[in-house]
Design an enzyme around this catalytic site. Structure first.
Site, PDB file in Angstrom:
ATOM      1  N   ASP A 171       0.826  -1.203   0.000  1.00  0.00           N
ATOM      2  CA  ASP A 171       0.000   0.000   0.000  1.00  0.00           C
ATOM      3  C   ASP A 171       0.862   1.256   0.000  1.00  0.00           C
ATOM      4  O   ASP A 171       1.800   1.371   0.792  1.00  0.00           O
ATOM      5  CB  ASP A 171      -0.908  -0.012   1.234  1.00  0.00           C
ATOM      6  CG  ASP A 171      -1.760   1.242   1.325  1.00  0.00           C
ATOM      7  OD1 ASP A 171      -2.710   1.363   0.540  1.00  0.00           O
ATOM      8  OD2 ASP A 171      -1.450   2.107   2.173  1.00  0.00           O
TER       9      ASP A 171
ATOM     10  N   GLU B  51       0.397  -1.335  -5.410  1.00  0.00           N
ATOM     11  CA  GLU B  51      -0.708  -0.385  -5.534  1.00  0.00           C
ATOM     12  C   GLU B  51      -0.144   1.002  -5.817  1.00  0.00           C
ATOM     13  O   GLU B  51       0.473   1.628  -4.952  1.00  0.00           O
ATOM     14  CB  GLU B  51      -1.535  -0.361  -4.239  1.00  0.00           C
ATOM     15  CG  GLU B  51      -2.781   0.503  -4.324  1.00  0.00           C
ATOM     16  CD  GLU B  51      -2.731   1.748  -3.451  1.00  0.00           C
ATOM     17  OE1 GLU B  51      -3.707   2.518  -3.481  1.00  0.00           O
ATOM     18  OE2 GLU B  51      -1.719   1.953  -2.755  1.00  0.00           O
TER      19      GLU B  51
ATOM     20  N   LEU C 238      -6.770  13.881  -4.694  1.00  0.00           N
ATOM     21  CA  LEU C 238      -6.953  14.652  -5.913  1.00  0.00           C
ATOM     22  C   LEU C 238      -7.335  13.784  -7.089  1.00  0.00           C
ATOM     23  O   LEU C 238      -7.785  14.291  -8.112  1.00  0.00           O
ATOM     24  CB  LEU C 238      -5.652  15.402  -6.240  1.00  0.00           C
ATOM     25  CG  LEU C 238      -5.145  16.362  -5.160  1.00  0.00           C
ATOM     26  CD1 LEU C 238      -3.834  16.991  -5.610  1.00  0.00           C
ATOM     27  CD2 LEU C 238      -6.171  17.437  -4.844  1.00  0.00           C
TER      28      LEU C 238
END
Length: 520
Positions: free
Chosen positions: A207, A247, A358
């Site tokens: 992650d 990821e 974002l």
């Protein structure tokens, strides 16, 4: 190309060629690991070969739904213990998160650092501004740093010793970044992997690993040294019989590059491209991606995060690299999601909600499509037929709606897609026609021998998509006319053919005119 993409992959991997479930154990039924096991061996038996259990570490209810672990090597007692994890692993393969970039500021290691500073045995674990910029940072250095949120990734802290330090905090002030190149940082990550291996975990997701390496004069995101670090961590994982999924949300060319260097990546570009195809009734951009996408990928439509935009958009910064969708189409896509969701996604996205990212729109995939069962199932059919391993998020598996009550209570945008299903509610959702149809698609993907063969793509017009799998005499195909909203899944052996019956399509007597060439 075969179903799992081994032809592209850096090494042959044993990951099951079956659909995966990604789930919070406390939000899907009874709330404990044993309850999840009961579901997977009961009403969901045979549906999922691997379950990605989202952070189950102490504590699961921190600042970021468990992605800010206090004790990464301890199971939150409200879910169970390591014995329960091992028991689940005897029924299905388990994937777990290694939260590479940071840990909670409530962790014992960080609290010790706050109390003792450099005298703490953990002082080297946390990344400080001066560790990256020992001679100080210029304005240009700071402006070059990439962060998926507004502002700079730093938080000042006052130690009990009276010393003031500036910590690197990429995501939030309650998530202190780890100095992964320090021996203490590496020992911390190694300990997590060894604990996982000892309890039967077969795969890990790294992650936020793209942010793990910070170097002065760079964007501090997916720099060359990041690939070296990923390779070292992957080598350690492989030695423990653990596969690695990386990821990273980034420009599509970077994703293609990453895929050549690692075991598995996510196909994060698929969700926005599929939504765009369904909204515009054109498959042009979707098929452009299908032609070049990496095949050692987990295909997803939804995750615990929002619907990614950056993965289909132009490259961030001043490079000018175009995306899979032009900028005006990205804007159109986002506005259409807001419209189809009745404005709910707008309330959960951007400045309207905390935990701002974002690059994402917060909405369930089902609501992004205006709860259109036919379009939703077509999107899932495409996911099942693309090369790679399909991974289905628990809310998406149940064609879940936006949880506006949870969003209103927490103010966290992502919570719109993190509903907590009570046991009886879950069982009732399983009986909805759209969920029964998705279950039929999953079983076809898991059980039909054609998906262990080769895939071909139909050379069609920009309103259509055709995908066909073949292994010997066994075959399965998806043919869809997006402009007409008509599609069919057929399968068989040799000349024998049958159509997959789906309740939501009703009496589907559409017979496509297969007047096109198949290309491998």
């Amino acid at each position: 190309m075969d179903a799992t993409g081994f032809d592209d992959c850096p090494r042959a991997l044993p990951m099951k060629n079956q659909v995966q479930l990604i789930v919070y154990a406390d939000r899907f039924g009874g709330g404990r690991i044993r309850d999840l096991e009961a579901l997977l061996t009961g009403p969901l038996k045979g549906l999922f070969g691997t379950v990605h259990v989202l952070p189950f570490f102490h504590r699961i209810d921190g600042a970021d739904a468990g992605f800010d672990p206090i004790e990464h090597d301890r199971v939150d007692e409200r879910l169970g213990d390591w014995t329960d994890i091992a028991g689940l692993g005897r029924q299905v393969d388990i994937m777990a998160d290694v939260i590479v970039n940071h840990m909670s500021t409530d962790s014992p290691q960080f609290l010790a650092f706050l109390q003792r500073g450099n005298a703490s045995p953990h002082h080297g674990l946390f990344l400080t501004l001066d560790a990256v910029f020992p001679k100080g940072a210029r304005e240009a250095d700071l402006a070059a740093i990439y962060r998926p949120r507004d502002g700079l990734p730093f938080t000042p802290v006052m130690l009990a010793t009276g010393e003031k330090r500036i910590l690197w905090t990429t995501f939030t002030a309650r998530q202190a970044d780890i100095d992964v190149r320090h021996p203490e940082g590496w020992a911390y990550l190694e300990g997590i992997l060894r604990t996982f291996s000892d309890h039967g975990i077969r795969a890990v997701r790294l992650d936020a690993v793209g942010y793990a390496i910070k170097q002065a004069g760079t964007s501090c995101f997916m720099v060359p040294a990041t690939f070296e670090f990923i390779a070292e961590l992957t080598e350690l994982a492989h030695s423990l019989n653990i596969e690695v999924l990386v990821e990273v949300h980034s420009h599509y060319r970077q994703q293609i590059d990453i895929a050549t260097r690692v075991d598995w990546v996510y196909d994060f570009a698929l969700p926005p491209l599929l939504l765009h195809a369904l909204f515009t009734r054109s498959t042009r951009y979707l098929k452009n991606w299908i032609a070049i996408r990496p095949h050692n990928a987990l295909t997803v439509l939804d995750t615990h995060d929002g619907i990614g935009v950056i993965d289909a958009g132009p490259e961030a910064g001043d490079s000018g690299q175009p995306g899979l969708l032009p900028s005006h189409e990205i804007d159109r896509l986002v506005e259409t999601i807001h419209d189809r969701s009745g404005g709910q996604s707008r309330l959960a996205t951007g400045a309207a909600a905390s935990n701002l990212d974002l690059y994402q729109v917060n909405c369930t995939f089902y609501d992004a499509l205006g709860r259109n069962d036919g379009d939703y199932l077509l999107a899932r059919a495409v996911q099942m037929f693309l090369p790679g391993i399909p991974q289905v998020y628990y809310v998406g598996f149940l064609a879940g709606r936006n949880d506006m009550e949870l969003l209103g209570r927490t103010g966290v945008g992502r919570d719109i897609n993190r509903h907590r299903y009570a046991p009886q509610e879950l069982l009732a959702e399983l009986d909805r026609p759209v969920v029964r149809d998705l279950t039929a698609l999953i079983r076809l993907r898991n059980d039909h021998p054609a998906f262990h063969g080769k895939v071909c793509i139909g050379h069609t017009t920009d309103s259509m998509l055709a995908l066909r799998w073949q292994a010997g005499l066994d075959w399965a195909e998806l043919i869809a006319d997006f402009s007409a909203g008509q599609w069919v899944v057929r399968h068989g052996g040799g000349d024998a053919a049958e159509m997959l019956p789906l309740e939501c399509l009703g009496t589907n007597d559409w017979r496509p005119d297969i007047n096109f060439d198949w290309r491998s």
